[in-house]
Structures are given as structure tokens and as C-alpha cells.
Design a protein around this motif. Structure first.
Motif, PDB file in Angstrom:
ATOM      1  N   ALA A   1       0.834  -1.205   0.000  1.00 50.78           N
ATOM      2  CA  ALA A   1       0.000   0.000   0.000  1.00 50.78           C
ATOM      3  C   ALA A   1       0.873   1.261   0.000  1.00 50.78           C
ATOM      4  CB  ALA A   1      -0.929   0.011   1.216  1.00 50.78           C
ATOM      5  N   GLU A   2       2.036   1.176   0.649  1.00 56.17           N
ATOM      6  CA  GLU A   2       2.928   2.339   0.688  1.00 56.17           C
ATOM      7  C   GLU A   2       4.176   2.072  -0.152  1.00 56.17           C
ATOM      8  OE1 GLU A   2       2.914   1.019   4.478  1.00 56.17           O
ATOM      9  OE2 GLU A   2       0.781   1.179   4.009  1.00 56.17           O
ATOM     10  N   ARG A   3       4.977   3.114  -0.285  1.00 59.47           N
ATOM     11  CA  ARG A   3       6.217   2.964  -1.046  1.00 59.47           C
ATOM     12  C   ARG A   3       7.166   1.999  -0.354  1.00 59.47           C
ATOM     13  NH1 ARG A   3       7.697   8.006  -4.576  1.00 59.47           N
ATOM     14  NH2 ARG A   3       9.465   6.697  -5.113  1.00 59.47           N
ATOM     15  N   VAL A   4       7.917   1.261  -1.175  1.00 60.32           N
ATOM     16  CA  VAL A   4       8.862   0.288  -0.623  1.00 60.32           C
ATOM     17  C   VAL A   4      10.205   0.990  -0.417  1.00 60.32           C
ATOM     18  CG1 VAL A   4       9.971  -1.933  -1.012  1.00 60.32           C
ATOM     19  CG2 VAL A   4       7.727  -1.464  -2.002  1.00 60.32           C
ATOM     20  N   PRO A   5      10.796   0.846   0.756  1.00 59.11           N
ATOM     21  CA  PRO A   5      12.108   1.440   0.944  1.00 59.11           C
ATOM     22  C   PRO A   5      13.129   0.787   0.008  1.00 59.11           C
ATOM     23  CG  PRO A   5      11.462   0.158   2.876  1.00 59.11           C
ATOM     24  CD  PRO A   5      10.293   0.185   1.966  1.00 59.11           C
ATOM     25  N   ALA A   6      14.080   1.550  -0.446  1.00 60.12           N
ATOM     26  CA  ALA A   6      15.031   1.068  -1.447  1.00 60.12           C
ATOM     27  C   ALA A   6      15.938  -0.021  -0.883  1.00 60.12           C
ATOM     28  CB  ALA A   6      15.873   2.235  -1.971  1.00 60.12           C
ATOM     29  N   ASP A   7      16.089  -0.066   0.422  1.00 58.98           N
ATOM     30  CA  ASP A   7      16.992  -1.066   1.000  1.00 58.98           C
ATOM     31  C   ASP A   7      16.245  -2.324   1.437  1.00 58.98           C
ATOM     32  OD1 ASP A   7      15.556   0.119   3.005  1.00 58.98           O
ATOM     33  OD2 ASP A   7      17.221   0.108   4.456  1.00 58.98           O
ATOM     34  N   PHE A   8      15.124  -2.618   0.753  1.00 65.48           N
ATOM     35  CA  PHE A   8      14.336  -3.803   1.085  1.00 65.48           C
ATOM     36  C   PHE A   8      15.184  -5.058   1.024  1.00 65.48           C
ATOM     37  CE2 PHE A   8      11.860  -7.480   0.034  1.00 65.48           C
ATOM     38  CZ  PHE A   8      10.709  -7.363   0.789  1.00 65.48           C
ATOM     39  N   ARG A   9      15.130  -5.848   2.075  1.00 64.67           N
ATOM     40  CA  ARG A   9      15.761  -7.168   2.010  1.00 64.67           C
ATOM     41  C   ARG A   9      15.138  -8.073   3.050  1.00 64.67           C
ATOM     42  NH1 ARG A   9      19.424  -7.724   5.761  1.00 64.67           N
ATOM     43  NH2 ARG A   9      19.774  -5.909   7.097  1.00 64.67           N
ATOM     44  N   MET A  10      15.414  -9.391   2.912  1.00 60.92           N
ATOM     45  CA  MET A  10      14.786 -10.347   3.807  1.00 60.92           C
ATOM     46  C   MET A  10      15.695 -11.564   3.890  1.00 60.92           C
ATOM     47  SD  MET A  10      10.998 -11.967   3.522  1.00 60.92           S
ATOM     48  CE  MET A  10      10.171 -10.465   3.160  1.00 60.92           C
ATOM     49  N   GLU A  11      15.742 -12.162   5.059  1.00 65.58           N
ATOM     50  CA  GLU A  11      16.661 -13.283   5.248  1.00 65.58           C
ATOM     51  C   GLU A  11      16.142 -14.538   4.545  1.00 65.58           C
ATOM     52  OE1 GLU A  11      18.647 -15.758   8.883  1.00 65.58           O
ATOM     53  OE2 GLU A  11      17.508 -13.928   9.362  1.00 65.58           O
ATOM     54  N   GLY A  12      17.040 -15.258   3.897  1.00 64.74           N
ATOM     55  CA  GLY A  12      16.681 -16.522   3.227  1.00 64.74           C
ATOM     56  C   GLY A  12      15.930 -16.335   1.934  1.00 64.74           C
ATOM     57  N   VAL A  13      15.883 -15.154   1.447  1.00 64.02           N
ATOM     58  CA  VAL A  13      15.114 -14.862   0.239  1.00 64.02           C
ATOM     59  C   VAL A  13      15.961 -14.064  -0.739  1.00 64.02           C
ATOM     60  CG1 VAL A  13      13.142 -13.559  -0.656  1.00 64.02           C
ATOM     61  CG2 VAL A  13      12.892 -14.936   1.411  1.00 64.02           C
ATOM     62  N   GLU A  14      15.876 -14.431  -1.999  1.00 59.02           N
ATOM     63  CA  GLU A  14      16.619 -13.687  -3.017  1.00 59.02           C
ATOM     64  C   GLU A  14      15.709 -12.614  -3.586  1.00 59.02           C
ATOM     65  OE1 GLU A  14      18.653 -14.666  -7.376  1.00 59.02           O
ATOM     66  OE2 GLU A  14      17.650 -16.237  -6.203  1.00 59.02           O
ATOM     67  N   VAL A  15      16.167 -11.379  -3.556  1.00 61.67           N
ATOM     68  CA  VAL A  15      15.358 -10.275  -4.078  1.00 61.67           C
ATOM     69  C   VAL A  15      15.677 -10.094  -5.562  1.00 61.67           C
ATOM     70  CG1 VAL A  15      14.797  -7.823  -3.886  1.00 61.67           C
ATOM     71  CG2 VAL A  15      15.367  -9.147  -1.832  1.00 61.67           C
ATOM     72  N   LEU A  16      14.668 -10.303  -6.386  1.00 64.14           N
ATOM     73  CA  LEU A  16      14.895 -10.210  -7.824  1.00 64.14           C
ATOM     74  C   LEU A  16      14.759  -8.780  -8.319  1.00 64.14           C
ATOM     75  CD1 LEU A  16      12.888 -13.343  -9.036  1.00 64.14           C
ATOM     76  CD2 LEU A  16      15.344 -13.157  -8.699  1.00 64.14           C
ATOM     77  N   LYS A  17      13.779  -8.058  -7.720  1.00 62.83           N
ATOM     78  CA  LYS A  17      13.515  -6.712  -8.220  1.00 62.83           C
ATOM     79  C   LYS A  17      12.840  -5.909  -7.124  1.00 62.83           C
ATOM     80  CE  LYS A  17      10.752  -4.804 -11.777  1.00 62.83           C
ATOM     81  NZ  LYS A  17       9.771  -5.173 -12.782  1.00 62.83           N
ATOM     82  N   VAL A  18      13.229  -4.647  -6.994  1.00 67.80           N
ATOM     83  CA  VAL A  18      12.525  -3.763  -6.062  1.00 67.80           C
ATOM     84  C   VAL A  18      11.971  -2.602  -6.866  1.00 67.80           C
ATOM     85  CG1 VAL A  18      12.706  -2.283  -4.032  1.00 67.80           C
ATOM     86  CG2 VAL A  18      14.069  -4.372  -4.176  1.00 67.80           C
TER      87      VAL A  18
END
Lengths: 330, 261
Positions: free
Chosen positions: A259-276
Motif C-alpha cells: 500500500a505504501e512505497r517500498v524502501p530502497a533497501d528492502f531485504r529479507m533473510e533466506g530470500v533472493e530479491v529479484l527486483k525492487v
């Protein structure tokens, strides 16, 4: 009795080696050099009567060589095979009456004539009674939804319509076993679905075994319980399609909108971030190591979720991975 | 056998699917005949009219008409068989319950029936208009038998050339040589009677006269001796070429099932 029994089947071709250069070419005229190519290197499998078995592999893996041996148009170099209880290369004629074939790239229908003419021709070739033939054509017209297409010259049909007629023609003489080589090649999604439905319905209704080769993983998922994958002339994988999916379809891709803007430093453990993106992210993770619910709760911590999609990688990628693995081991 | 009749029938239907092509071919025949009529008219006029080597202008033109019917209607299988051998699709014809050679023969006859019928129809029309009515109907049926014999010889040669694809990369040159030999030694362009003796004798030692000259010559002057002579030649050559064809076919198939072609 199994529909197909194959034990340690082998085929080695001897081909003439073409040398480069004038001198080598001249020498080859006098004493040609030969090269042995092992197309099929000892494969063993069984197929039950009435089963639909997927037989897949990349180009040059030995699929069509195997099928040619199973229809009796190629002698093996070694090994044994029985198809419907017959040794194919010794009883090719007798076998021909009991099997049907569709080679997606080699149409059998007469191009300038209505499909019904080819149906009638096949009826004669397979020595069917006139009455049975008429009844059979009518049954198939129903099952494959081709009643309105039968009287139109084949060249005027779309590819999908034509393939439906092709496959229907191969069922004409009530074969006990059908060899389908790429029946859905070049078709659009709807046409593929059509063909698959008809094949499934007919094979169940009449207990026809189907050996299916295809590049299309969708064909396998829709039709086959079991699958055999061959590469470099050897079986590299055999199992049920559901096990194949369970074992290899472990990575998932997730797309999320916030619903809100995603911070540019989005990350999460155990997950590969393909695109922000601005409002969304795309992730990939291995469900065996990172449970789905942990990913979901982790995402919730970043904001309110508006939309979410979870997808499996296509079966093609899975199969490609199996080929790769076999290549690495070999 | 019902299945071969069915193959004959479907190829016949298939050939009828292209009416324009046939019309084109038929117009071409009429043009050929007209040109040859002009040519022979001059030749006969120069030689004082009447007969040359026993043939009137009328005979020579009707001879040419039937010879063209055989040549334009004969099987044209060499390329399609060669293609099937080269791209391997011959293998997919082998896993159907019919004999490959009989299949080709039935299909070839279906196609020829249409082609010969049309050429003969338009050819006769224009020949009749140019030089008068055809020879007496009494000779038509035996002439038809000889045409059938000639067709069989053409079939054997065509199939043999097609099967050469097992060993040769390209069969077109062989086809070209065979066609030119039938044109000259078969007597398509000029009846063999007009040739010098030595050439006639050389030609008669070969199958080509039985493939064109014999039937056409008998058609214009139906004599028993010529019929039996031609039929005997045809039978002998059918035996020779047929056996050769069978051998070539068996050899080819053996090669195919062992080495995949």
C-alpha cells in the motif's frame, strides 16, 4: 502383459566422417573413415497397457531412434524389446495393424483433400469393415470435435484443427498403443488444451497406451502419470510427474504490491530479491529452506500487502536442470 | 486388393484438386501438336507428300499425339521417392501395413489416369482438327494395353532412379538422362522408322522403344505382329527392370533398418 518392454536397448550408427581439406577429401575417396555414434546406450523400461508415459529429452537425445526401433523400422545393435508382445523389427507388418503413430512434423493427411478422404483411405489400409469405419469416423468426429472440419480440404484448416484431425486419424483403427511424437508442436494454448483433452479422453475410454514425446512440459503435466527423461542415449530420470514436481519444483517466485512505497533497501533473510520497484517487490526462495509462512509474515513487517502472487517455475526449467545435472555427472 | 484401389482413388482425387494446372498442361499439348504439325507438313511437302517409311502425315501426327500422352502422363516418382529417401520420411511409410512399391505404383497410376486422360482428350481434339479422324477403333483396346505396359516400364525406371538416392546425393542427372534417352531412342520426337538402320537397331536393343514407340506406332497402324513384338519386349524388360527394382528396394530397406538411411 505390458504394452512395451525394453531391456538394454542399444543402437550404434556408423557414419562416414567428412574430413576437411583437399588431401583428406581425396584420401576419403579411397579409404573412407568411419565414426561410430552411439545414439541409444542401453535403455531399459516398461510401460503398462493403457498407461500414458512421457518420454522426453533434448534434441539428439535418442528419442526418435528409440521410437523407430519400437515401431520396427530400425534394427537395434543390441538389447531386446517387445511391443504388444511382438518383437517389432521381426514382426513390423503385424505390429503396424495394432499401433498408431503421429509424428507432429510429418503430416499424414492428404493436404489438398478433405480429412474424411484420408480417414476412408486409412480404413481400407487397415482393412476395416465399411460399417465399422463409418461408425468409427462418427465417434472420432465427436471426441475430437471435428465433425464440421472433416469435409473441408486440409490445407484450409488452421494448424490446431489439422492436428486434431491428424491425431483422430491415428485412433481410427483402434490401436492398442499410440506413439505420439510432438503432437502439440507449434500450437497455441487453446489448441493444445483441445488436443490434450481429446487424447486423454480417448485413451481412458479405450484403454489405449500412449507413449508421448514432447518438448512441452504442459503436455506431460496434463497427460502423463509417469515420465522418463533421456539424454545422450541413456535414461537420466524416471519417476511420476508428481514426484518430479515435488522434488524439483521447490523454488517459488513471489510478487508483492504494498500500500505504501517500498524502501530502497528492502531485504529479507533466506530470500533472493529479484527486483525492487516503487510499490512492489519480486522475490525467489527455496521452500525447503525458507517456509512460505515465514516469507509472508516477513513481508507483512514491511507494510500492508495489497496484492500477492506465488508461482512455480515452469516445468521446462526443471527439466533443463535435470539435463544439466545428468551432464555434470556424466 | 482393396487398399491399393483406395490409394489409386485418393491420388486420382488429389490430382483433380488442381484443375488449373491441368488446363495449362493441356494447352501446352495442343501447342506442341500444332508446332509439330507445321514442321511435318513442310517435311512431307518437300518429300512430295504421300508416305515416308510407310507413314502418312496423318499417321505421324496421331503417332506423336499418343507418344506425348505417354510421355506427359507417365509416372513422375523419381523426385518424390528420392526426397523420401533423403529426408528419412520413407521410414514412416514403412510402418503402415502396405507394401511400399505397390503403394507408389497405385498412387502413380491414380495420377497418370488423370493426366493421360486430359492430354489424350485435348490432344485428340486438336489432332483431329488438323489431320482428320483417329485410326480405326478396332486397335484402341490393344493399344491401351501397350500403353499400360509402357507405363509399367516407366514406373520401374522412375522408382529405380528414386531409390538411387540411397547411394547418390542427387538423382536429377539420372532423371535427365533417362528423359532424353526416351525422347530420342524411344522415338518421341521422331518415329524410329525415320532413323538410319544402325540407330534403329541400337535403339531396339534397349527398353526405350517399348516405352513409347511401340504403343504409338501400333496405334496408327494396328498390326498383330507389331503388337506381339512390342508386348513381348515389354514383358521381357518388365521382368528385368522389375527384378532389379525389387533388389534395389530390398537393399535400400536393409540399409535403412540397419543404418537409419
Amino acid at each position: 502383459m505390458p504394452a512395451i518392454e525394453v531391456r538394454d536397448l542399444r543402437k550404434t550408427f556408423r557414419t562416414r566422417r567428412k574430413a576437411a581439406g583437399m588431401r583428406a577429401s581425396l584420401r576419403a575417396l579411397v579409404r573412407p573413415a568411419y565414426q561410430e555414434v552411439e545414439a541409444v546406450r542401453g535403455i531399459t523400461f516398461e510401460m503398462e497397457a493403457g498407461e500414458v508415459l512421457g518420454f522426453i529429452g533434448p534434441n539428439g537425445a535418442g528419442k526418435s531412434t528409440t521410437i523407430k526401433m519400437l515401431t520396427g523400422i530400425l534394427y537395434p545393435t543390441g538389447g531386446e524389446a517387445r511391443v504388444l508382445g511382438l518383437v517389432p523389427w521381426e514382426e513390423r507388418r503385424a505390429l503396424a495393424y495394432r499401433i498408431g503413430t503421429v509424428f507432429g512434423q510429418r503430416p499424414q493427411l492428404w493436404y489438398h483433400l478433405p480429412a474424411v478422404d484420408t480417414f476412408r483411405l486409412f480404413g481400407k489400409i487397415y482393412e476395416m469393415e465399411e460399417r465399422d469405419l463409418t461408425r468409427r469416423i462418427s465417434e472420432l468426429a465427436e471426441a475430437f470435435e471435428i465433425r464440421d472440419l472433416l469435409e473441408i480440404p486440409v490445407r484450409k484448416l488452421s494448424l490446431g484443427q489439422r492436428m486434431r484431425c491428424e491425431v483422430a486419424a491415428s485412433f481410427l483403427h483402434k490401436p492398442q498403443l499410440l506413439l505420439l511424437d510432438e503432437p502439440s508442436i507449434g500450437l497455441d494454448v487453446v489448441a493444445k488444451q483441445h488436443i490434450r483433452d481429446a487424447i486423454r479422453r480417448m485413451s481412458r475410454q479405450e484403454g489405449v497406451g500412449v507413449l508421448l514425446t514432447s518438448h512441452d512440459a504442459g503436455d506431460l503435466e496434463a497427460l502423463c502419470k509417469r515420465v522418463i527423461i533421456i539424454n545422450h542415449g541413456q535414461i537420466v530420470y524416471r519417476d511420476t510427474v508428481s514426484n518430479l514436481k515435488r522434488r524439483y519444483l521447490t523454488t517459488k517466485e513471489v510478487g508483492v504490491r504494498f500500500a505504501e512505497r517500498v524502501p530502497a533497501d528492502f531485504r529479507m533473510e533466506g530470500v533472493e530479491v529479484l527486483k525492487v520497484g516503487r510499490y512492489g517487490v519480486k522475490l525467489r526462495f527455496d521452500a525447503r529452506r525458507t517456509p512460505v509462512e515465514r516469507v509472508l509474515s516477513g513481508l507483512g513487517a514491511w507494510g500492508d500487502l495489497v496484492d500477492i502472487t506465488i508461482t512455480d517455475p515452469p516445468l521446462e526449467t526443471v527439466i533443463a536442470r535435470i539435463y544439466q545435472k545428468a551432464a555434470d555427472n556424466g | 486388393m482393396g487398399k491399393y484401389a483406395a490409394i489409386f482413388r485418393i491420388q486420382l482425387l488429389n490430382s483433380l484438386a488442381y484443375p488449373l494446372e491441368f488446363l495449362g498442361r493441356s494447352v501446352m499439348v495442343m501447342l506442341f501438336l500444332w508446332i509439330f504439325f507445321q514442321l511435318w507438313s513442310v517435311v512431307y511437302a518437300v518429300n512430295g507428300g504421300g508416305r515416308m517409311e510407310g507413314l502418312r502425315l496423318h499417321d505421324t501426327l496421331w503417332y506423336f499425339m499418343l507418344a506425348e500422352t505417354i510421355e506427359l502422363g507417365r509416372p513422375r516418382l523419381a523426385q518424390s521417392i528420392a526426397q523420401a529417401v533423403k529426408d528419412g520420411s520413407i521410414a514412416y511409410l514403412l510402418n503402415k501395413p502396405f507394401d511400399f512399391l505397390l503403394y507408389q505404383m497405385s498412387a502413380g497410376m491414380g495420377e497418370s489416369a488423370v493426366r493421360m486422360g486430359l492430354v489424350a482428350f485435348f490432344g485428340s481434339a486438336v489432332t483431329w482438327w488438323m489431320v482428320g479422324p483417329p485410326p480405326a477403333p478396332a486397335g484402341w483396346l490393344p493399344a491401351l494395353l501397350l500403353v499400360l505396359g509402357a507405363w509399367m516400364l516407366h514406373f520401374c525406371v522412375n522408382a529405380l532412379i528414386g531409390l538411387l538416392a540411397f547411394v547418390a546425393e542427387e538423382v536429377t542427372p539420372f532423371e535427365w538422362i533417362y528423359q532424353k534417352l526416351t525422347f530420342i531412342l524411344g522415338g518421341l520426337l521422331i518415329p524410329l522408322d525415320f532413323y538410319p538402320d544402325w540407330l534403329q537397331r541400337a535403339a531396339r536393343a534397349l527398353p526405350f522403344p517399348a516405352m513409347l514407340y511401340g504403343p504409338a506406332r501400333f496405334f496408327v497402324q494396328p498390326e498383330g505382329a507389331l503388337f506381339w513384338n512390342t508386348a513381348g519386349m515389354q514383358l521381357a524388360w518388365m521382368l528385368a527392370l522389375g527384378s532389379l527394382l525389387l533388389l534395389a528396394y530390398r537393399g535400400g530397406v536393409r540399409r535403412l533398418v540397419i543404418n537409419g538411411g
